[in-house]
Motif scaffolding. Sequence first.
Motif, PDB file in Angstrom:
ATOM      1  N   TYR A 192       0.872  -1.178   0.000  1.00 54.77           N
ATOM      2  CA  TYR A 192       0.000   0.000   0.000  1.00 54.77           C
ATOM      3  C   TYR A 192       0.906   1.225   0.000  1.00 54.77           C
ATOM      4  N   ASN A 195       1.142   7.969  -0.686  1.00 58.50           N
ATOM      5  CA  ASN A 195       1.504   8.901  -1.765  1.00 58.50           C
ATOM      6  C   ASN A 195       3.018   8.934  -1.963  1.00 58.50           C
ATOM      7  N   TYR A 285      -3.020   3.900  -2.265  1.00 51.23           N
ATOM      8  CA  TYR A 285      -4.077   3.841  -1.254  1.00 51.23           C
ATOM      9  C   TYR A 285      -3.711   4.790  -0.121  1.00 51.23           C
ATOM     10  N   PRO A 286      -4.674   5.448   0.517  1.00 51.78           N
ATOM     11  CA  PRO A 286      -6.127   5.324   0.425  1.00 51.78           C
ATOM     12  C   PRO A 286      -6.682   5.826  -0.915  1.00 51.78           C
ATOM     13  N   LEU A 287      -7.834   5.295  -1.277  1.00 52.62           N
ATOM     14  CA  LEU A 287      -8.471   5.710  -2.516  1.00 52.62           C
ATOM     15  C   LEU A 287      -9.045   7.118  -2.372  1.00 52.62           C
ATOM     16  N   PRO A 288      -8.868   7.958  -3.377  1.00 56.04           N
ATOM     17  CA  PRO A 288      -9.421   9.318  -3.334  1.00 56.04           C
ATOM     18  C   PRO A 288     -10.863   9.328  -3.832  1.00 56.04           C
ATOM     19  N   THR A 289     -11.711   8.555  -3.198  1.00 50.93           N
ATOM     20  CA  THR A 289     -13.077   8.369  -3.691  1.00 50.93           C
ATOM     21  C   THR A 289     -13.825   9.693  -3.797  1.00 50.93           C
ATOM     22  N   GLN A 293      -6.154  12.747  -1.378  1.00 53.06           N
ATOM     23  CA  GLN A 293      -5.478  12.088  -0.263  1.00 53.06           C
ATOM     24  C   GLN A 293      -4.021  12.543  -0.184  1.00 53.06           C
ATOM     25  N   ARG A 304      -8.574  11.843  -7.852  1.00 52.97           N
ATOM     26  CA  ARG A 304      -8.941  10.714  -8.707  1.00 52.97           C
ATOM     27  C   ARG A 304      -8.167  10.725 -10.028  1.00 52.97           C
ATOM     28  N   HIS A 307      -4.524   9.845  -9.299  1.00 53.36           N
ATOM     29  CA  HIS A 307      -4.486   8.416  -8.969  1.00 53.36           C
ATOM     30  C   HIS A 307      -4.497   7.579 -10.248  1.00 53.36           C
ATOM     31  N   THR A 311      -1.537   5.056 -11.454  1.00 53.37           N
ATOM     32  CA  THR A 311      -1.824   3.632 -11.594  1.00 53.37           C
ATOM     33  C   THR A 311      -1.449   3.130 -12.980  1.00 53.37           C
TER      34      THR A 311
END
Length: 314
Positions: A192, A195, A285-289, A293, A304, A307, A311
């Motif tokens: 994990y 950042n 992770y954590p996900l920037p839902t 983050q 998002r 991210h 990825t």
Amino acid sequence: MQLSQYQWSGNPRGMHNEGAYKPINHDRLTSLHLGWYKLVTGGEEFANDCAWMLTQNITPVVRIYRSSPGANPPDDSIRNQWGHYLGAGVKWFEFFNEPNFADPEWPESMKSRIDYRNFDEVIKPLCESWLMFAEFMLNQGGYPGFFSLGETSGVSGAIQWMDALLGYMRDHQRERFAKIIDNGLWWATHPYALNHWYQEQPGQPSVPRDPANYNALEEGWHFEYPYDPYTQSFDPGRTAFGNTGSTPYGDPNGITAMGVAFNQRLQEWFGAGPLPVFGTEGGIYPLPTHDAQRPDSRFPAYDRAVHAEGTVAM
């Protein structure tokens, strides 16, 4: 075994399944051009899917779920379930999952005593049970994965747990472990990454660019924390083992950190390696839902869109 002797797709792009008994979308796996696929299973329900994956040059990695297993050894039921996957052509297997987390991996009666320094109740039984799994796999032509750990840091962090587990093998089961090293051992990590990654300013490896300008199709990405040029610029000499005043217990929270540490210990303590490392769970992770983050204030935040760039670049 040499790295070149392990059988796998040769494509490092991978994904974790949604969980036991949940149907697998074959079209999704092929459209994403995956090279491996991690499956947590409830039993042998994905054996046919694994056989199909192998026809598509996708390497399945299997862990059969057990509820709060503690240090319990394999039993006839799980050996039978492994047999279904071995019969389908699967070679890569995990057994224990994050035993450094008392909850949910240990029964209630043990949760207050889970510590890497608890030799008799934790480290010894874990290692002895793992050896049973590993030797079963070798006898069946499979590859046993060493303990995946929750990549925590601090006085009882992942580095301390790794050293305790490998130290047991070195001091108490060296010959058995050496045979496993030589015949298919690998390590499952759970990176994990927080950042702890960035894309550099062109021509300036130690300077992260503004995340708004990240571009997955351009060069200059750094996922090698804590060995990346930016981290080394403000804390020279930092490694996964720490080695600086600000990291007395290690710093494992990067995509490659625990794998580097594992192979370093194999070389130092067993004169072996390097061996394969699969990140079978984790990612950015954590996900920037909903919100951006920034778990580590030294590194840029990610939303998002950022991210997604990271990825894809990874």
